[in-house]
Design a protein around this motif. Sequence first.
Motif, PDB file in Angstrom:
ATOM      1  N   ARG A  12     -18.716  56.479 -57.098  1.00 31.37           N
ATOM      2  CA  ARG A  12     -18.926  55.083 -57.495  1.00 31.37           C
ATOM      3  C   ARG A  12     -18.932  54.159 -56.276  1.00 31.37           C
ATOM      4  NH1 ARG A  12     -15.431  53.754 -62.446  1.00 31.37           N
ATOM      5  NH2 ARG A  12     -17.259  54.596 -63.514  1.00 31.37           N
ATOM      6  N   ILE A  13     -17.981  54.348 -55.378  1.00 30.76           N
ATOM      7  CA  ILE A  13     -17.895  53.475 -54.201  1.00 30.76           C
ATOM      8  C   ILE A  13     -19.081  53.700 -53.269  1.00 30.76           C
ATOM      9  CG2 ILE A  13     -16.512  52.914 -52.166  1.00 30.76           C
ATOM     10  CD1 ILE A  13     -14.033  53.747 -53.887  1.00 30.76           C
ATOM     11  N   LEU A  14     -19.447  54.958 -53.048  1.00 34.65           N
ATOM     12  CA  LEU A  14     -20.625  55.231 -52.219  1.00 34.65           C
ATOM     13  C   LEU A  14     -21.883  54.650 -52.864  1.00 34.65           C
ATOM     14  CD1 LEU A  14     -19.985  58.902 -51.043  1.00 34.65           C
ATOM     15  CD2 LEU A  14     -19.914  56.831 -49.643  1.00 34.65           C
ATOM     16  N   GLY A  15     -21.950  54.675 -54.189  1.00 33.22           N
ATOM     17  CA  GLY A  15     -23.090  54.092 -54.888  1.00 33.22           C
ATOM     18  C   GLY A  15     -23.175  52.590 -54.691  1.00 33.22           C
ATOM     19  N   ILE A  16     -22.029  51.914 -54.702  1.00 33.25           N
ATOM     20  CA  ILE A  16     -22.002  50.466 -54.455  1.00 33.25           C
ATOM     21  C   ILE A  16     -22.547  50.169 -53.063  1.00 33.25           C
ATOM     22  CG2 ILE A  16     -20.472  48.487 -54.092  1.00 33.25           C
ATOM     23  CD1 ILE A  16     -18.597  49.750 -56.208  1.00 33.25           C
ATOM     24  N   LEU A  17     -22.107  50.946 -52.090  1.00 30.04           N
ATOM     25  CA  LEU A  17     -22.535  50.724 -50.712  1.00 30.04           C
ATOM     26  C   LEU A  17     -24.017  51.029 -50.527  1.00 30.04           C
ATOM     27  CD1 LEU A  17     -19.386  52.264 -49.008  1.00 30.04           C
ATOM     28  CD2 LEU A  17     -20.032  49.847 -48.992  1.00 30.04           C
ATOM     29  N   ALA A  18     -24.491  52.097 -51.159  1.00 28.70           N
ATOM     30  CA  ALA A  18     -25.911  52.445 -51.051  1.00 28.70           C
ATOM     31  C   ALA A  18     -26.781  51.361 -51.683  1.00 28.70           C
ATOM     32  CB  ALA A  18     -26.169  53.794 -51.715  1.00 28.70           C
ATOM     33  N   ALA A  19     -26.367  50.862 -52.850  1.00 30.32           N
ATOM     34  CA  ALA A  19     -27.138  49.820 -53.529  1.00 30.32           C
ATOM     35  C   ALA A  19     -27.165  48.525 -52.728  1.00 30.32           C
ATOM     36  CB  ALA A  19     -26.557  49.565 -54.917  1.00 30.32           C
ATOM     37  N   ALA A  20     -26.122  48.300 -51.921  1.00 30.46           N
ATOM     38  CA  ALA A  20     -26.064  47.092 -51.096  1.00 30.46           C
ATOM     39  C   ALA A  20     -26.983  47.184 -49.887  1.00 30.46           C
ATOM     40  CB  ALA A  20     -24.633  46.850 -50.630  1.00 30.46           C
ATOM     41  N   GLY A  21     -27.468  48.388 -49.588  1.00 32.93           N
ATOM     42  CA  GLY A  21     -28.373  48.562 -48.458  1.00 32.93           C
ATOM     43  C   GLY A  21     -27.750  49.189 -47.234  1.00 32.93           C
ATOM     44  N   PHE A  22     -26.493  49.609 -47.338  1.00 29.45           N
ATOM     45  CA  PHE A  22     -25.865  50.276 -46.202  1.00 29.45           C
ATOM     46  C   PHE A  22     -26.432  51.686 -46.064  1.00 29.45           C
ATOM     47  CE2 PHE A  22     -22.517  47.188 -47.366  1.00 29.45           C
ATOM     48  CZ  PHE A  22     -22.284  46.605 -46.127  1.00 29.45           C
ATOM     49  N   PRO A  23     -26.924  52.067 -44.896  1.00 31.95           N
ATOM     50  CA  PRO A  23     -27.397  53.442 -44.705  1.00 31.95           C
ATOM     51  C   PRO A  23     -26.228  54.416 -44.760  1.00 31.95           C
ATOM     52  CG  PRO A  23     -27.392  52.262 -42.622  1.00 31.95           C
ATOM     53  CD  PRO A  23     -27.075  51.245 -43.681  1.00 31.95           C
ATOM     54  N   ALA A  57     -22.291  53.736 -44.514  1.00 31.65           N
ATOM     55  CA  ALA A  57     -21.638  53.731 -45.827  1.00 31.65           C
ATOM     56  C   ALA A  57     -20.443  54.677 -45.845  1.00 31.65           C
ATOM     57  CB  ALA A  57     -22.637  54.119 -46.911  1.00 31.65           C
ATOM     58  N   VAL A  58     -20.589  55.833 -45.219  1.00 36.86           N
ATOM     59  CA  VAL A  58     -19.489  56.798 -45.186  1.00 36.86           C
ATOM     60  C   VAL A  58     -18.301  56.232 -44.417  1.00 36.86           C
ATOM     61  CG1 VAL A  58     -18.774  59.025 -44.221  1.00 36.86           C
ATOM     62  CG2 VAL A  58     -20.902  58.844 -45.527  1.00 36.86           C
ATOM     63  N   ARG A  59     -18.570  55.596 -43.283  1.00 33.10           N
ATOM     64  CA  ARG A  59     -17.474  55.028 -42.495  1.00 33.10           C
ATOM     65  C   ARG A  59     -16.851  53.834 -43.220  1.00 33.10           C
ATOM     66  NH1 ARG A  59     -18.864  54.610 -36.210  1.00 33.10           N
ATOM     67  NH2 ARG A  59     -16.577  54.607 -36.169  1.00 33.10           N
ATOM     68  N   ALA A  60     -17.690  53.053 -43.892  1.00 34.89           N
ATOM     69  CA  ALA A  60     -17.169  51.914 -44.651  1.00 34.89           C
ATOM     70  C   ALA A  60     -16.320  52.395 -45.825  1.00 34.89           C
ATOM     71  CB  ALA A  60     -18.321  51.050 -45.147  1.00 34.89           C
ATOM     72  N   TYR A  61     -16.796  53.445 -46.504  1.00 32.17           N
ATOM     73  CA  TYR A  61     -15.994  54.023 -47.592  1.00 32.17           C
ATOM     74  C   TYR A  61     -14.641  54.484 -47.068  1.00 32.17           C
ATOM     75  CZ  TYR A  61     -13.909  57.652 -50.364  1.00 32.17           C
ATOM     76  OH  TYR A  61     -12.982  58.409 -51.023  1.00 32.17           O
ATOM     77  N   HIS A  62     -14.669  55.177 -45.934  1.00 36.04           N
ATOM     78  CA  HIS A  62     -13.436  55.702 -45.348  1.00 36.04           C
ATOM     79  C   HIS A  62     -12.453  54.571 -45.055  1.00 36.04           C
ATOM     80  CE1 HIS A  62     -11.665  58.798 -42.258  1.00 36.04           C
ATOM     81  NE2 HIS A  62     -10.769  58.348 -43.109  1.00 36.04           N
ATOM     82  N   ALA A  63     -12.952  53.506 -44.432  1.00 32.28           N
ATOM     83  CA  ALA A  63     -12.086  52.368 -44.110  1.00 32.28           C
ATOM     84  C   ALA A  63     -11.574  51.699 -45.381  1.00 32.28           C
ATOM     85  CB  ALA A  63     -12.851  51.363 -43.251  1.00 32.28           C
ATOM     86  N   PHE A  64     -12.450  51.539 -46.357  1.00 29.24           N
ATOM     87  CA  PHE A  64     -12.082  50.858 -47.602  1.00 29.24           C
ATOM     88  C   PHE A  64     -10.996  51.613 -48.353  1.00 29.24           C
ATOM     89  CE2 PHE A  64     -12.674  50.680 -52.222  1.00 29.24           C
ATOM     90  CZ  PHE A  64     -12.455  49.329 -52.462  1.00 29.24           C
ATOM     91  N   ILE A  65     -11.194  52.913 -48.550  1.00 30.60           N
ATOM     92  CA  ILE A  65     -10.245  53.664 -49.374  1.00 30.60           C
ATOM     93  C   ILE A  65      -8.935  53.900 -48.633  1.00 30.60           C
ATOM     94  CG2 ILE A  65     -10.909  56.039 -48.777  1.00 30.60           C
ATOM     95  CD1 ILE A  65     -10.216  54.587 -52.303  1.00 30.60           C
ATOM     96  N   ASP A  66      -9.013  54.123 -47.316  1.00 30.11           N
ATOM     97  CA  ASP A  66      -7.775  54.297 -46.557  1.00 30.11           C
ATOM     98  C   ASP A  66      -6.957  53.012 -46.552  1.00 30.11           C
ATOM     99  OD1 ASP A  66      -8.398  56.905 -46.028  1.00 30.11           O
ATOM    100  OD2 ASP A  66      -8.346  56.717 -43.843  1.00 30.11           O
ATOM    101  N   GLN A  67      -7.630  51.888 -46.434  1.00 27.25           N
ATOM    102  CA  GLN A  67      -6.916  50.609 -46.465  1.00 27.25           C
ATOM    103  C   GLN A  67      -6.241  50.408 -47.819  1.00 27.25           C
ATOM    104  OE1 GLN A  67      -8.940  46.807 -47.191  1.00 27.25           O
ATOM    105  NE2 GLN A  67      -8.226  46.133 -45.175  1.00 27.25           N
ATOM    106  N   PRO A  78     -26.661  43.412 -41.967  1.00 26.44           N
ATOM    107  CA  PRO A  78     -28.045  43.289 -41.477  1.00 26.44           C
ATOM    108  C   PRO A  78     -28.375  44.280 -40.367  1.00 26.44           C
ATOM    109  CG  PRO A  78     -27.052  41.126 -41.754  1.00 26.44           C
ATOM    110  CD  PRO A  78     -25.946  42.124 -41.909  1.00 26.44           C
ATOM    111  N   ALA A  79     -27.457  44.420 -39.419  1.00 32.54           N
ATOM    112  CA  ALA A  79     -27.706  45.348 -38.315  1.00 32.54           C
ATOM    113  C   ALA A  79     -27.700  46.786 -38.803  1.00 32.54           C
ATOM    114  CB  ALA A  79     -26.656  45.158 -37.224  1.00 32.54           C
ATOM    115  N   ALA A  80     -26.765  47.101 -39.717  1.00 35.51           N
ATOM    116  CA  ALA A  80     -26.687  48.465 -40.232  1.00 35.51           C
ATOM    117  C   ALA A  80     -27.937  48.817 -41.026  1.00 35.51           C
ATOM    118  CB  ALA A  80     -25.443  48.621 -41.104  1.00 35.51           C
ATOM    119  N   ALA A  81     -28.411  47.883 -41.846  1.00 37.54           N
ATOM    120  CA  ALA A  81     -29.591  48.143 -42.670  1.00 37.54           C
ATOM    121  C   ALA A  81     -30.846  48.281 -41.827  1.00 37.54           C
ATOM    122  CB  ALA A  81     -29.765  47.019 -43.689  1.00 37.54           C
ATOM    123  N   GLY A  82     -30.865  47.622 -40.669  1.00 33.39           N
ATOM    124  CA  GLY A  82     -32.045  47.677 -39.819  1.00 33.39           C
ATOM    125  C   GLY A  82     -32.041  48.815 -38.832  1.00 33.39           C
TER     126      GLY A  82
END
Length: 241
Positions: A138-149, A153-163, A236-240
């Motif tokens: 579910r969390i990876l899906g949210i990030l993918a839909a937002a446009g994070f490659p 997305a994997v690193r953002a998920y890691h930071a989000f869930i660990d926090q 923006p930078a990540a998506a580009g």
Amino acid sequence: MSERVTAERVIPEGGRRRRRPTKQGAVLSERLIVETALRLVAQHGAEALSVRRLGAALGADPSALYRYFRNTDALLLALADELIGRAQEGWRATGDWREDLRSMGLRIHACYLSHPQAAVLGAYRTTGRPHETAAVERILGILAAAGFPAPFAVRAYHAFIDQALAFAAQDAAALALPKAAREADEAVWNSVYGRLSADTHPHIAAAFPLLAADMRGSGYPFALELLLAAMAVALPAAAGS
């Protein structure tokens, strides 16, 4: 439960149902065991997670629990997964990735704090069970839909869930303290920090009223907002890339 119990003693899912009710009139099931274990841990702490105490609470022969869990660790993973599942109950995506992650994180934190004893035992475990895998998807899906490659997305998920889990574990551990210890810790802000001289600790003295008030609650909501804001700046930078 003994760690030496072998996997052969765990009955496949289809054969687990107990034909006769327990002494309390309930039909033994994995869910009933998990719910009872959560209640016992909440009342008596980690030491309640034993075959003898669970069997007594369920009105069942302790050996019957091995039909569902091969050892205490397997049961602990089920408890951890149950908390993850409860945090997701009723959650609905809004399509706004920041709001969706915010609500997911706050739900995780609140759920763990509602079961502090179990949270202390299981917040740091990787269960590999259905509720956890659903949350990761579910969390990876949210990030993918937002446009994070995917790499970001994997690193953002890691930071989000660990926090989320780190704050949940820390705050739950504080709640799990005996009342006297918890109150003593809270009193330190006034008894020690409130008496520090501006000559020796000028920054603490200047910030003390704000510091004492803020430290009474969890730092998680603010930390979560900082993380989400940083992700929004990076998008923006990540998506580009």
